[in-house]
Design a protein around this motif. Structure first.
Motif, PDB file in Angstrom:
ATOM      1  N   THR A   1       0.829  -1.207   0.000  1.00 40.06           N
ATOM      2  CA  THR A   1       0.000   0.000   0.000  1.00 40.06           C
ATOM      3  C   THR A   1       0.862   1.255   0.000  1.00 40.06           C
ATOM      4  OG1 THR A   1      -1.795  -1.129   1.173  1.00 40.06           O
ATOM      5  CG2 THR A   1      -1.744   1.277   1.302  1.00 40.06           C
ATOM      6  N   VAL A   2       1.927   1.244   0.781  1.00 38.11           N
ATOM      7  CA  VAL A   2       2.833   2.392   0.832  1.00 38.11           C
ATOM      8  C   VAL A   2       3.464   2.633  -0.538  1.00 38.11           C
ATOM      9  CG1 VAL A   2       4.967   3.295   1.828  1.00 38.11           C
ATOM     10  CG2 VAL A   2       3.315   2.114   3.285  1.00 38.11           C
ATOM     11  N   GLY A   3       3.842   1.537  -1.216  1.00 39.01           N
ATOM     12  CA  GLY A   3       4.442   1.666  -2.540  1.00 39.01           C
ATOM     13  C   GLY A   3       3.495   2.297  -3.538  1.00 39.01           C
ATOM     14  N   LYS A   4       2.239   1.867  -3.526  1.00 38.14           N
ATOM     15  CA  LYS A   4       1.250   2.428  -4.463  1.00 38.14           C
ATOM     16  C   LYS A   4       0.969   3.896  -4.155  1.00 38.14           C
ATOM     17  CE  LYS A   4      -1.076  -2.002  -5.241  1.00 38.14           C
ATOM     18  NZ  LYS A   4      -0.521  -2.205  -6.572  1.00 38.14           N
ATOM     19  N   LYS A   5       0.918   4.243  -2.868  1.00 41.26           N
ATOM     20  CA  LYS A   5       0.709   5.637  -2.500  1.00 41.26           C
ATOM     21  C   LYS A   5       1.895   6.502  -2.929  1.00 41.26           C
ATOM     22  CE  LYS A   5      -2.463   5.044   1.391  1.00 41.26           C
ATOM     23  NZ  LYS A   5      -2.694   5.281   2.850  1.00 41.26           N
ATOM     24  N   THR A   6       3.099   5.931  -2.841  1.00 35.31           N
ATOM     25  CA  THR A   6       4.288   6.668  -3.275  1.00 35.31           C
ATOM     26  C   THR A   6       4.267   6.893  -4.779  1.00 35.31           C
ATOM     27  OG1 THR A   6       5.588   5.720  -1.461  1.00 35.31           O
ATOM     28  CG2 THR A   6       6.813   6.676  -3.303  1.00 35.31           C
ATOM     29  N   VAL A   7       3.854   5.871  -5.531  1.00 35.70           N
ATOM     30  CA  VAL A   7       3.732   6.008  -6.983  1.00 35.70           C
ATOM     31  C   VAL A   7       2.708   7.083  -7.318  1.00 35.70           C
ATOM     32  CG1 VAL A   7       2.947   4.853  -9.096  1.00 35.70           C
ATOM     33  CG2 VAL A   7       4.462   3.668  -7.525  1.00 35.70           C
ATOM     34  N   MET A   8       1.594   7.086  -6.601  1.00 33.36           N
ATOM     35  CA  MET A   8       0.569   8.116  -6.821  1.00 33.36           C
ATOM     36  C   MET A   8       1.120   9.506  -6.536  1.00 33.36           C
ATOM     37  SD  MET A   8      -3.200   6.999  -5.538  1.00 33.36           S
ATOM     38  CE  MET A   8      -3.809   8.577  -6.116  1.00 33.36           C
ATOM     39  N   ALA A   9       1.885   9.623  -5.451  1.00 29.50           N
ATOM     40  CA  ALA A   9       2.419  10.922  -5.059  1.00 29.50           C
ATOM     41  C   ALA A   9       3.434  11.441  -6.073  1.00 29.50           C
ATOM     42  CB  ALA A   9       3.060  10.828  -3.675  1.00 29.50           C
TER      43      ALA A   9
ATOM     44  N   HIS B   1      -0.557   6.804 -12.134  1.00 26.52           N
ATOM     45  CA  HIS B   1      -1.448   7.453 -11.169  1.00 26.52           C
ATOM     46  C   HIS B   1      -2.813   6.774 -11.156  1.00 26.52           C
ATOM     47  CE1 HIS B   1      -2.015  10.969  -8.576  1.00 26.52           C
ATOM     48  NE2 HIS B   1      -3.256  11.047  -9.048  1.00 26.52           N
ATOM     49  N   ALA B   2      -3.358   6.536 -12.341  1.00 28.33           N
ATOM     50  CA  ALA B   2      -4.702   5.950 -12.444  1.00 28.33           C
ATOM     51  C   ALA B   2      -4.722   4.506 -11.938  1.00 28.33           C
ATOM     52  CB  ALA B   2      -5.179   6.010 -13.889  1.00 28.33           C
ATOM     53  N   VAL B   3      -3.723   3.725 -12.325  1.00 28.96           N
ATOM     54  CA  VAL B   3      -3.683   2.322 -11.921  1.00 28.96           C
ATOM     55  C   VAL B   3      -3.513   2.192 -10.413  1.00 28.96           C
ATOM     56  CG1 VAL B   3      -2.357   0.173 -12.072  1.00 28.96           C
ATOM     57  CG2 VAL B   3      -2.854   1.471 -14.144  1.00 28.96           C
ATOM     58  N   SER B   4      -2.590   2.953  -9.852  1.00 33.72           N
ATOM     59  CA  SER B   4      -2.369   2.872  -8.405  1.00 33.72           C
ATOM     60  C   SER B   4      -3.597   3.366  -7.641  1.00 33.72           C
ATOM     61  CB  SER B   4      -1.123   3.670  -8.003  1.00 33.72           C
ATOM     62  OG  SER B   4      -1.190   5.002  -8.467  1.00 33.72           O
ATOM     63  N   ALA B   5      -4.267   4.409  -8.153  1.00 35.93           N
ATOM     64  CA  ALA B   5      -5.476   4.915  -7.500  1.00 35.93           C
ATOM     65  C   ALA B   5      -6.583   3.858  -7.531  1.00 35.93           C
ATOM     66  CB  ALA B   5      -5.949   6.190  -8.184  1.00 35.93           C
ATOM     67  N   TYR B   6      -6.751   3.206  -8.674  1.00 32.94           N
ATOM     68  CA  TYR B   6      -7.788   2.176  -8.798  1.00 32.94           C
ATOM     69  C   TYR B   6      -7.504   1.004  -7.871  1.00 32.94           C
ATOM     70  CZ  TYR B   6     -10.528  -1.641 -10.758  1.00 32.94           C
ATOM     71  OH  TYR B   6     -11.375  -2.694 -10.912  1.00 32.94           O
ATOM     72  N   GLN B   7      -6.258   0.554  -7.853  1.00 31.55           N
ATOM     73  CA  GLN B   7      -5.915  -0.606  -7.027  1.00 31.55           C
ATOM     74  C   GLN B   7      -6.026  -0.279  -5.541  1.00 31.55           C
ATOM     75  OE1 GLN B   7      -2.133  -2.184  -8.329  1.00 31.55           O
ATOM     76  NE2 GLN B   7      -2.970  -2.925 -10.261  1.00 31.55           N
ATOM     77  N   LEU B   8      -5.646   0.914  -5.150  1.00 32.23           N
ATOM     78  CA  LEU B   8      -5.808   1.311  -3.754  1.00 32.23           C
ATOM     79  C   LEU B   8      -7.285   1.387  -3.372  1.00 32.23           C
ATOM     80  CD1 LEU B   8      -3.069   4.071  -3.410  1.00 32.23           C
ATOM     81  CD2 LEU B   8      -3.175   1.932  -2.109  1.00 32.23           C
ATOM     82  N   SER B   9      -8.103   1.867  -4.301  1.00 33.19           N
ATOM     83  CA  SER B   9      -9.534   1.949  -4.051  1.00 33.19           C
ATOM     84  C   SER B   9     -10.134   0.564  -3.860  1.00 33.19           C
ATOM     85  CB  SER B   9     -10.225   2.666  -5.215  1.00 33.19           C
ATOM     86  OG  SER B   9     -11.626   2.693  -5.034  1.00 33.19           O
TER      87      SER B   9
ATOM     88  N   ARG C   1      -8.530  -2.118  -2.965  1.00 27.53           N
ATOM     89  CA  ARG C   1      -7.985  -2.677  -1.734  1.00 27.53           C
ATOM     90  C   ARG C   1      -8.728  -2.134  -0.525  1.00 27.53           C
ATOM     91  NH1 ARG C   1      -1.551  -2.927  -1.217  1.00 27.53           N
ATOM     92  NH2 ARG C   1      -2.005  -4.346  -2.940  1.00 27.53           N
ATOM     93  N   ASP C   2      -9.081  -0.869  -0.572  1.00 25.11           N
ATOM     94  CA  ASP C   2      -9.819  -0.248   0.527  1.00 25.11           C
ATOM     95  C   ASP C   2     -11.211  -0.841   0.652  1.00 25.11           C
ATOM     96  OD1 ASP C   2     -10.121   1.800   2.578  1.00 25.11           O
ATOM     97  OD2 ASP C   2     -11.542   2.731   1.203  1.00 25.11           O
ATOM     98  N   ILE C   3     -11.866  -1.108  -0.486  1.00 24.74           N
ATOM     99  CA  ILE C   3     -13.202  -1.701  -0.475  1.00 24.74           C
ATOM    100  C   ILE C   3     -13.160  -3.123   0.083  1.00 24.74           C
ATOM    101  CG2 ILE C   3     -15.074  -2.542  -1.955  1.00 24.74           C
ATOM    102  CD1 ILE C   3     -14.527  -0.137  -3.779  1.00 24.74           C
ATOM    103  N   ARG C   4     -12.144  -3.889  -0.327  1.00 25.78           N
ATOM    104  CA  ARG C   4     -12.021  -5.270   0.178  1.00 25.78           C
ATOM    105  C   ARG C   4     -11.744  -5.289   1.675  1.00 25.78           C
ATOM    106  NH1 ARG C   4      -9.043  -6.071  -4.641  1.00 25.78           N
ATOM    107  NH2 ARG C   4      -7.087  -5.875  -3.462  1.00 25.78           N
ATOM    108  N   ALA C   5     -11.035  -4.288   2.156  1.00 26.63           N
ATOM    109  CA  ALA C   5     -10.719  -4.235   3.587  1.00 26.63           C
ATOM    110  C   ALA C   5     -11.934  -3.836   4.417  1.00 26.63           C
ATOM    111  CB  ALA C   5      -9.583  -3.241   3.832  1.00 26.63           C
ATOM    112  N   ARG C   6     -12.916  -3.176   3.779  1.00 26.65           N
ATOM    113  CA  ARG C   6     -14.127  -2.742   4.478  1.00 26.65           C
ATOM    114  C   ARG C   6     -15.354  -3.205   3.697  1.00 26.65           C
ATOM    115  NH1 ARG C   6     -15.080   2.086   4.133  1.00 26.65           N
ATOM    116  NH2 ARG C   6     -13.489   2.928   2.763  1.00 26.65           N
ATOM    117  N   PRO C   7     -15.636  -4.524   3.695  1.00 22.72           N
ATOM    118  CA  PRO C   7     -16.759  -5.043   2.910  1.00 22.72           C
ATOM    119  C   PRO C   7     -18.121  -4.588   3.394  1.00 22.72           C
ATOM    120  CG  PRO C   7     -15.884  -6.734   4.361  1.00 22.72           C
ATOM    121  CD  PRO C   7     -14.936  -5.571   4.444  1.00 22.72           C
ATOM    122  N   SER C   8     -18.216  -4.189   4.649  1.00 25.47           N
ATOM    123  CA  SER C   8     -19.496  -3.722   5.178  1.00 25.47           C
ATOM    124  C   SER C   8     -19.336  -2.323   5.742  1.00 25.47           C
ATOM    125  CB  SER C   8     -19.991  -4.667   6.282  1.00 25.47           C
ATOM    126  OG  SER C   8     -19.028  -4.738   7.328  1.00 25.47           O
ATOM    127  N   LYS C   9     -20.446  -1.614   5.849  1.00 22.11           N
ATOM    128  CA  LYS C   9     -20.406  -0.255   6.342  1.00 22.11           C
ATOM    129  C   LYS C   9     -20.075  -0.232   7.836  1.00 22.11           C
ATOM    130  CE  LYS C   9     -23.726   1.626   3.032  1.00 22.11           C
ATOM    131  NZ  LYS C   9     -25.004   2.340   2.883  1.00 22.11           N
TER     132      LYS C   9
END
Length: 223
Positions: free
Chosen positions: A9-17, A79-87, A89-97
């Motif tokens: 996750t840190v790597g993808k955020k760094t690529v985005m930055a 930027h687009a690929v890392s943003a999509y994959q992070l998104s 990953r975030d959804i999978r980590a929080r499957p429910s509200k």
């Protein structure tokens, strides 16, 4: 090692930055070039021709321009690929509200995703309009960028597409600049307020600078 960094996750955020900073530097240079249109057709068309001859004779005609384009395309894709994959990953980590409500995020934060989609679609339209002339109105004229820009912003839809995209860009920069600074380690408790102020000012100046061109055409200042 590269794969390990990319998978984190840190790597993808760094690529985005990093890719975001590259695009931001381009936007600053781009808006300065765009504002040359207020100095007349001769000045603006000369600037457009200069972009194709930068680096000559060491670089061949348009080589520098194409190098910049390749770097920008790579930055946009990363930027687009890392943003999509992070998104995802975030959804999978929080499957429910969440049971408890979360603090309300800023408008820019909540619109980063659809704003990115708008900007992606705008880039495609912008290239087809003013680079290739494929969807250009009024008859595309190679080497006459001043007239091409006037043609585009002489149509209501050209103005709507451009202004909406630039407003989305402003929100994207406002949130993205601060997030990139945090990711790259520039943020701190004492510097965060300054970084937010810089992000707001930068977003405002770039948005106003880009929108000034269609407004100039609509009001007859540029004609």
């Amino acid at each position: 090692m590269a794969r390990t960094v990319w998978d984190s996750t840190v790597g993808k955020k760094t690529v985005m930055a990093v890719s975001g900073v590259i695009m931001l530097l381009y936007l600053v240079a781009h808006v300065i070039g765009n504002l040359k249109i207020f100095f007349g057709a001769g000045e603006f068309n000369h600037y457009a021709r200069w972009l194709r001859t930068v680096g000559e004779p060491f670089m061949h005609y348009e080589w520098t321009l194409w190098l910049v384009r390749v770097v920008l395309i790579a930055a946009v894709v990363a930027h687009a690929v890392s943003a999509y994959q992070l998104s995802r990953r975030d959804i999978r980590a929080r499957p429910s509200k969440y049971v408890h409500s979360k603090p309300r995020a800023s408008y820019a934060t909540r619109t980063m995703r659809w704003g990115g989609i708008i900007l992606g679609l705008f880039i495609v339209w912008h290239i087809l309009d003013l680079t290739t002339g494929t969807v250009h109105s009024g008859g595309f004229q190679e080497g006459h960028q001043y007239q091409n820009v006037v043609d585009t912003f002489s149509t209501w839809y050209g103005n709507v597409i451009y202004i909406v995209a630039m407003l989305a860009l402003g929100l994207h920069i406002r949130h993205g600049f601060f997030s990139a600074a945090q990711t790259l380690g520039a943020g701190s408790r004492t510097r965060n307020r300054t970084l937010k102020t810089v992000a707001n000012i930068l977003a405002l100046l770039l948005t106003a600078g880009f929108i000034a061109v269609p407004v100039g055409v609509m009001t007859g200042v540029v004609s």
